[in-house]
Design a protein around this motif. Structure first.
Motif, PDB file in Angstrom:
ATOM      1  N   VAL A 474       0.859  -1.193   0.000  1.00  0.00           N
ATOM      2  CA  VAL A 474       0.000   0.000   0.000  1.00  0.00           C
ATOM      3  C   VAL A 474       0.894   1.241   0.000  1.00  0.00           C
ATOM      4  O   VAL A 474       2.071   1.173   0.350  1.00  0.00           O
ATOM      5  CB  VAL A 474      -0.925   0.033   1.239  1.00  0.00           C
ATOM      6  N   PRO A 475       0.363   2.399  -0.402  1.00  0.00           N
ATOM      7  CA  PRO A 475       1.151   3.640  -0.359  1.00  0.00           C
ATOM      8  C   PRO A 475       1.506   4.027   1.077  1.00  0.00           C
ATOM      9  O   PRO A 475       0.821   3.645   2.028  1.00  0.00           O
ATOM     10  CB  PRO A 475       0.222   4.679  -0.995  1.00  0.00           C
ATOM     11  N   ILE A 476       2.566   4.794   1.209  1.00  0.00           N
ATOM     12  CA  ILE A 476       2.962   5.312   2.527  1.00  0.00           C
ATOM     13  C   ILE A 476       1.973   6.363   3.002  1.00  0.00           C
ATOM     14  O   ILE A 476       1.613   6.412   4.176  1.00  0.00           O
ATOM     15  CB  ILE A 476       4.395   5.879   2.470  1.00  0.00           C
ATOM     16  N   GLY A 477       1.514   7.234   2.111  1.00  0.00           N
ATOM     17  CA  GLY A 477       0.552   8.275   2.488  1.00  0.00           C
ATOM     18  C   GLY A 477       0.836   9.573   1.772  1.00  0.00           C
ATOM     19  O   GLY A 477       0.676   9.684   0.559  1.00  0.00           O
ATOM     20  N   VAL A 478       1.304  10.569   2.503  1.00  0.00           N
ATOM     21  CA  VAL A 478       1.670  11.875   1.937  1.00  0.00           C
ATOM     22  C   VAL A 478       3.168  12.064   2.094  1.00  0.00           C
ATOM     23  O   VAL A 478       3.702  11.999   3.200  1.00  0.00           O
ATOM     24  CB  VAL A 478       0.909  13.026   2.622  1.00  0.00           C
ATOM     25  N   LEU A 479       3.836  12.305   0.976  1.00  0.00           N
ATOM     26  CA  LEU A 479       5.279  12.526   0.973  1.00  0.00           C
ATOM     27  C   LEU A 479       5.570  14.012   0.834  1.00  0.00           C
ATOM     28  O   LEU A 479       4.867  14.729   0.130  1.00  0.00           O
ATOM     29  CB  LEU A 479       5.933  11.783  -0.201  1.00  0.00           C
ATOM     30  N   LEU A 480       6.606  14.463   1.519  1.00  0.00           N
ATOM     31  CA  LEU A 480       7.128  15.817   1.327  1.00  0.00           C
ATOM     32  C   LEU A 480       8.541  15.680   0.777  1.00  0.00           C
ATOM     33  O   LEU A 480       9.422  15.154   1.457  1.00  0.00           O
ATOM     34  CB  LEU A 480       7.150  16.593   2.646  1.00  0.00           C
ATOM     35  N   VAL A 481       8.732  16.119  -0.450  1.00  0.00           N
ATOM     36  CA  VAL A 481      10.048  16.065  -1.084  1.00  0.00           C
ATOM     37  C   VAL A 481      10.573  17.494  -1.204  1.00  0.00           C
ATOM     38  O   VAL A 481       9.939  18.356  -1.815  1.00  0.00           O
ATOM     39  CB  VAL A 481       9.990  15.394  -2.467  1.00  0.00           C
ATOM     40  N   ILE A 482      11.714  17.736  -0.584  1.00  0.00           N
ATOM     41  CA  ILE A 482      12.346  19.056  -0.585  1.00  0.00           C
ATOM     42  C   ILE A 482      13.597  18.964  -1.445  1.00  0.00           C
ATOM     43  O   ILE A 482      14.477  18.141  -1.181  1.00  0.00           O
ATOM     44  CB  ILE A 482      12.702  19.487   0.846  1.00  0.00           C
ATOM     45  N   GLN A 492      10.333  13.446 -12.033  1.00  0.00           N
ATOM     46  CA  GLN A 492      10.760  12.118 -11.593  1.00  0.00           C
ATOM     47  C   GLN A 492       9.991  11.682 -10.342  1.00  0.00           C
ATOM     48  O   GLN A 492       9.395  10.598 -10.296  1.00  0.00           O
ATOM     49  CB  GLN A 492      12.256  12.122 -11.280  1.00  0.00           C
ATOM     50  N   VAL A 493      10.024  12.523  -9.330  1.00  0.00           N
ATOM     51  CA  VAL A 493       9.377  12.184  -8.064  1.00  0.00           C
ATOM     52  C   VAL A 493       7.864  12.123  -8.246  1.00  0.00           C
ATOM     53  O   VAL A 493       7.185  11.274  -7.646  1.00  0.00           O
ATOM     54  CB  VAL A 493       9.763  13.211  -6.982  1.00  0.00           C
ATOM     55  N   SER A 494       7.315  12.997  -9.075  1.00  0.00           N
ATOM     56  CA  SER A 494       5.875  12.978  -9.325  1.00  0.00           C
ATOM     57  C   SER A 494       5.444  11.647  -9.930  1.00  0.00           C
ATOM     58  O   SER A 494       4.434  11.063  -9.527  1.00  0.00           O
ATOM     59  CB  SER A 494       5.487  14.132 -10.253  1.00  0.00           C
ATOM     60  N   ALA A 495       6.210  11.157 -10.891  1.00  0.00           N
ATOM     61  CA  ALA A 495       5.876   9.878 -11.525  1.00  0.00           C
ATOM     62  C   ALA A 495       5.935   8.732 -10.524  1.00  0.00           C
ATOM     63  O   ALA A 495       5.079   7.829 -10.536  1.00  0.00           O
ATOM     64  CB  ALA A 495       6.821   9.616 -12.696  1.00  0.00           C
ATOM     65  N   LEU A 496       6.936   8.744  -9.660  1.00  0.00           N
ATOM     66  CA  LEU A 496       7.039   7.700  -8.641  1.00  0.00           C
ATOM     67  C   LEU A 496       5.880   7.764  -7.650  1.00  0.00           C
ATOM     68  O   LEU A 496       5.369   6.724  -7.211  1.00  0.00           O
ATOM     69  CB  LEU A 496       8.371   7.821  -7.902  1.00  0.00           C
ATOM     70  N   ALA A 497       5.449   8.984  -7.295  1.00  0.00           N
ATOM     71  CA  ALA A 497       4.311   9.134  -6.387  1.00  0.00           C
ATOM     72  C   ALA A 497       3.035   8.629  -7.049  1.00  0.00           C
ATOM     73  O   ALA A 497       2.206   7.975  -6.406  1.00  0.00           O
ATOM     74  CB  ALA A 497       4.165  10.595  -5.976  1.00  0.00           C
ATOM     75  N   ILE A 498       2.873   8.928  -8.331  1.00  0.00           N
ATOM     76  CA  ILE A 498       1.691   8.457  -9.058  1.00  0.00           C
ATOM     77  C   ILE A 498       1.682   6.932  -9.117  1.00  0.00           C
ATOM     78  O   ILE A 498       0.662   6.285  -8.851  1.00  0.00           O
ATOM     79  CB  ILE A 498       1.668   9.052 -10.482  1.00  0.00           C
ATOM     80  N   ALA A 499       2.821   6.334  -9.467  1.00  0.00           N
ATOM     81  CA  ALA A 499       2.902   4.878  -9.593  1.00  0.00           C
ATOM     82  C   ALA A 499       2.646   4.181  -8.262  1.00  0.00           C
ATOM     83  O   ALA A 499       2.087   3.080  -8.225  1.00  0.00           O
ATOM     84  CB  ALA A 499       4.274   4.486 -10.135  1.00  0.00           C
ATOM     85  N   SER A 500       3.039   4.812  -7.159  1.00  0.00           N
ATOM     86  CA  SER A 500       2.878   4.189  -5.839  1.00  0.00           C
ATOM     87  C   SER A 500       1.613   4.628  -5.124  1.00  0.00           C
ATOM     88  O   SER A 500       1.352   4.192  -3.996  1.00  0.00           O
ATOM     89  CB  SER A 500       4.098   4.521  -4.965  1.00  0.00           C
ATOM     90  N   GLY A 501       0.822   5.522  -5.736  1.00  0.00           N
ATOM     91  CA  GLY A 501      -0.439   5.951  -5.135  1.00  0.00           C
ATOM     92  C   GLY A 501      -0.291   6.865  -3.944  1.00  0.00           C
ATOM     93  O   GLY A 501      -1.187   6.950  -3.109  1.00  0.00           O
ATOM     94  N   ASN A 502       0.826   7.576  -3.839  1.00  0.00           N
ATOM     95  CA  ASN A 502       1.061   8.483  -2.717  1.00  0.00           C
ATOM     96  C   ASN A 502       0.649   9.907  -3.062  1.00  0.00           C
ATOM     97  O   ASN A 502       0.796  10.353  -4.208  1.00  0.00           O
ATOM     98  CB  ASN A 502       2.549   8.487  -2.347  1.00  0.00           C
ATOM     99  N   GLY A 503       0.163  10.635  -2.058  1.00  0.00           N
ATOM    100  CA  GLY A 503       0.021  12.075  -2.195  1.00  0.00           C
ATOM    101  C   GLY A 503       1.400  12.705  -2.088  1.00  0.00           C
ATOM    102  O   GLY A 503       2.294  12.145  -1.450  1.00  0.00           O
ATOM    103  N   LEU A 504       1.589  13.874  -2.688  1.00  0.00           N
ATOM    104  CA  LEU A 504       2.934  14.449  -2.768  1.00  0.00           C
ATOM    105  C   LEU A 504       2.900  15.964  -2.617  1.00  0.00           C
ATOM    106  O   LEU A 504       2.114  16.656  -3.271  1.00  0.00           O
ATOM    107  CB  LEU A 504       3.580  14.089  -4.108  1.00  0.00           C
ATOM    108  N   LEU A 505       3.759  16.460  -1.726  1.00  0.00           N
ATOM    109  CA  LEU A 505       4.022  17.889  -1.603  1.00  0.00           C
ATOM    110  C   LEU A 505       5.451  18.131  -2.046  1.00  0.00           C
ATOM    111  O   LEU A 505       6.371  17.442  -1.601  1.00  0.00           O
ATOM    112  CB  LEU A 505       3.845  18.359  -0.156  1.00  0.00           C
TER     113      LEU A 505
END
Length: 796
Positions: A474-482, A492-505
């Protein structure tokens, strides 16, 4: 300087030994008027403590619009509520909290700011003293009357508040004076009533007194004269004027009259909530705007004091309208009390900040909530739908290449003009056609991986008859990438978040603002394909990174991508949120005595010179001592000189040379440029020991033709990536076939090395039963555990 405990004990002794004044109150002192207040320049002319000058950075009459501007506040009023100053039993003062507050006020005062305190506490302090006197008097009378030492039960009558204030005011001020004296700061007492603000002459006298005290670097301590003040009259506010009913209104009136830059109201709650803070769904309001009071519900008042949150909000809005910025925060919470005032002045997200300027977009908290909501929808999509979004993003990068490069050119030109970025960082900032093509290829690889990511069955177990257990991803949840200076990180990070079903900031550096904006716009366009546009947000508010790291209830994982200093700062600032990353990339290449010269030259050149700023670039070259003074070693040195690599000699290497390069300052150093350290080792064991002592567990390489030595090195070196006869630069998610990476982790839990799609997933357990209960498996139960491993079917 005395320690806090010793200081408090000294204050207790001083206050208990002081005599109660017959008058019950220290008389208010009005200083003479020295001409017009507006005509007199208020420059510091006396101080026994060095201080910095804090320039005024706001338009007169206009409060600060954002928290980050509060560090420019010069004149500050701190209001201490009754619940902050008094103990839980309401009889006496909370000396520890009070000492901490005095320390913070002193620090700010010695920075050159003008501090004023509006304090409660006289009633509580007087109640303690009067209770002691009454009990002592009763015990003496009973002893005289009965002639015995056995005393009857003694009760203390209800004490009138004005009498308590009269008895406690002098002791309270003596305590403040003793505390401020420890920081070489003088304090002065001023007692006021509502009438002092309604009489024009008294207002002028009060203003003149306060200005003169501030001019002489004295901290005024103001309190309502509760010994004579009448009960507050309801609805007595005049048009545009707030009546002094309590210390909240007093602080607001005083802040506006003195044109203070900031009013800090400390209470026993963290700030303003959208509903009474005792309720489960109550949320702390970070920033409050005029007109928002209709959307909140006020609770009851605090255990002591005349006000309440409603009174504080009313006073805060009145002060805001008068041009003073306001923050309400907790002065009693043990985790923040010791730095709450200084944190607010530094612009940190503490309590509730009042502002007249509403942001154009959603707050970071709202963005995180939207990312979590749409992230859950994303996770529920069919894998083909998630792959469609990523393919669409790859196409958009190719189709909008010219527009992307144009935006990136604006960032590059600004960065070059400012001259604040080094060449390695400028190289990271730059986008090229080749980079965009590589990005598109990597994204399509991720799209393929997305087919088997979320919901993948890992394990099946038959716990008992009719009771089957499954473990799925399952996805981790909401990621914050700085990230900083690398806009290619965003897709790059957006695609990985989409593939893993995570929300992303995403929080990018301001140096890449234009590049990040267009790349985020294209990402949201791709997400709109299946109605999950709010899954990914670009944080463009003025929130500081440290404030983002405090949102432990909204963010599940922080991934910093940038310099080692950035990673260390994030790890230090994170409050309860895991941080995935590496603080340093100190990578080694070890040239064994059995190394091949052609392979060695090629690997060392690529590891150091291909991209010196990368975290997987060579920083220390370890050379077996048998290679010294050989043609092999000379060729390595010649190659590094041709590539213009600056060489630093390690201690052992320097001892072999008569004239050596500059000796290295530290063997644990990441250069991030065309520089490296060369050190000599005696054996492969010596090389491994060096790597473990000075490395960062990132990527380490052995160059040798001896397979046994190579395998020994690879098994013994405890790093995320260990290579044999290959460049350190292969430590990369794209080169590993992961499509892309969110970073390289050197931690030892969850994910290690280049972190791709798998590293952004966790697991959950699904148990399917037929009404079983644990008691069925007890000693006298009818069922028993099987724990049979079941085959995991291939996912189609």
């Amino acid at each position: 300087m005395m320690c806090k405990t010793g200081l408090i004990n000294r204050f207790r002794a001083a206050t208990l030994n002081s005599k109660l004044s017959r008058g019950g109150v220290r008389p208010t002192t009005y200083w003479p008027i020295y001409g017009s207040v507006s005509d007199k320049p208020f420059t510091r002319c006396w101080s026994n403590v060095p201080f910095l000058t804090i320039p005024l950075r706001r338009t007169p009459g206009k409060p600060y619009a954002h928290r980050g501007e509060l560090k420019h506040a010069k004149r500050i009023v701190v209001k201490l509520g009754s619940a902050v100053v008094t103990r839980g039993d309401e009889c006496g003062l909370a000396l520890g909290r009070l000492a901490s507050i005095v320390e913070q006020v002193s620090v700010l005062q010695n920075q050159g700011r003008e501090m004023m305190i509006v304090t409660s506490g006289a009633v509580a302090f007087g109640k303690q003293r009067l209770r002691h006197e009454i009990l002592l008097s009763q015990s003496v009378r009973q002893a005289l009357h009965s002639g015995q030492n056995q005393l009857k039960d003694m009760t203390v009558p209800v004490l009138e508040a004005r009498a308590c204030a009269a008895a406690g005011q002098s002791g309270l001020m003596a305590l403040y004076e003793a505390m401020f004296t420890q920081y070489s700061i003088c304090a002065a007492q001023i007692l006021v009533t509502n009438l002092d603000f309604h009489d024009e002459q008294k207002r002028r006298n009060l203003s003149s007194t306060l200005h003169e005290l501030l001019r002489m670097n004295i901290v005024p301590i103001i309190n309502t004269n509760d010994a004579v003040v009448p009960p507050p009259e309801p609805n007595s506010d005049l048009q545009g004027v707030i009546s002094v009913k309590d210390n909240d209104s007093l602080a607001a009136r005083l802040a506006v009259e003195m044109r203070a830059d900031l009013l800090i109201i400390l209470s026993d709650v963290e700030g303003l909530f959208d509903s009474p803070p005792g309720l489960d769904d109550a949320k702390l309001i970070d920033t409050f705007y005029p007109g928002d009071q209709q959307s909140i519900t006020f609770g009851t008042m605090s255990r002591v004091g005349l006000g309440g949150m409603e009174a504080k909000v009313k006073a805060a809005l009145w002060a805001l309208q008068g041009g003073t910025s306001v923050a309400i925060a907790s002065g009693t919470h043990p985790k923040v009390t010791g730095h709450v005032i200084t944190d607010i002045v530094e612009g940190k997200k503490i309590g509730t900040f009042f502002s007249e300027v509403k942001p154009a977009g959603p707050t970071i908290e709202q963005q995180a909530e939207m990312a979590r909501s749409d992230g859950r929808v994303m996770a529920s999509l069919h894998p083909d739908q998630r792959a469609d979004i990523i393919h669409r993003l790859a196409d958009l990068l190719t189709d909008n290449r010219d527009e992307i490069l144009k935006s990136n050119k604006r960032d590059m030109e600004k960065a070059v003009a400012l001259g604040q970025l080094s060449q390695p960082l400028l190289k990271r900032l730059s986008l090229t056609t080749a980079k965009l093509n590589s990005l598109a290829i990597g994204l399509r690889q991720i799209a393929t991986s997305a087919q088997d990511s979320v919901g993948r069955l890992i394990r099946r177990t038959r716990v008992a008859k009719g009771l089957d257990l499954e473990q799925i991803t399952v996805p981790i949840g909401v990621l914050l990438v700085i990230f900083e200076s690398r806009p290619d990180c965003l897709p790059q990070v957006s695609a990985l978040a989409i593939a893993s079903g995570n929300g992303l900031l995403l929080k990018g550096g301001k140096e890449a603002a234009h590049s990040n904006q267009i790349l985020h716009h294209l990402t949201q366009e791709a997400l709109s394909l299946h109605g999950v546009k709010d899954t990914i947000h670009l944080v463009s508010t003025r929130d500081e990174v440290e404030d983002l790291c405090r949102l432990d209830k909204l963010i599940d994982l922080i991934i910093p991508r940038g310099s080692s200093q950035l990673v260390r700062d994030i790890q230090k600032a994170s409050k309860g949120i895991p941080v995935m990353g590496h603080s340093e990339g100190i990578c080694h290449v070890y040239l064994d005595s059995d190394a091949n010269i052609e392979k060695a030259i090629k690997i060392v050149r690529d590891s150091k010179c291909d991209y010196p700023a990368a975290c997987n670039a060579l920083e220390t070259l370890l050379v077996h001592r048998d290679l010294l003074r050989t043609p092999f070693f000379d060729q390595i040195i010649d190659m590094l000189r041709v590539e213009q690599v600056k060489i630093h000699a390690g201690p052992k290497f320097a001892s072999y040379l008569t004239f050596s390069p500059s000796e290295v300052k530290s063997l644990r150093l990441e250069y991030g440029d065309l520089e490296c350290c060369i050190e000599v080792v005696d054996s492969v064991q010596d090389a491994i020991g060096h790597v473990h002592k000075y490395g960062s567990s990132h990527t380490d390489v052995i160059v040798t033709e001896n397979e046994e030595t190579a395998e020994y090195f690879m098994q013994q070196v405890d790093s995320a990536c260990v290579f044999w006869n290959a460049s350190t630069r292969f430590s990369d998610g794209y080169r590993f076939g992961l499509g892309a990476e969110v970073g390289i982790s050197t931690s030892r839990i969850h994910a290690r090395g280049p972190v791709g799609l798998e590293g952004l997933l966790t697991t959950k357990w699904l148990l399917r039963g037929e009404g079983q209960a644990v008691c069925d498996f007890a000693e006298q139960g009818s069922m028993s555990y099987i724990h049979e491993n079941l085959p995991v079917p291939n996912r189609t």
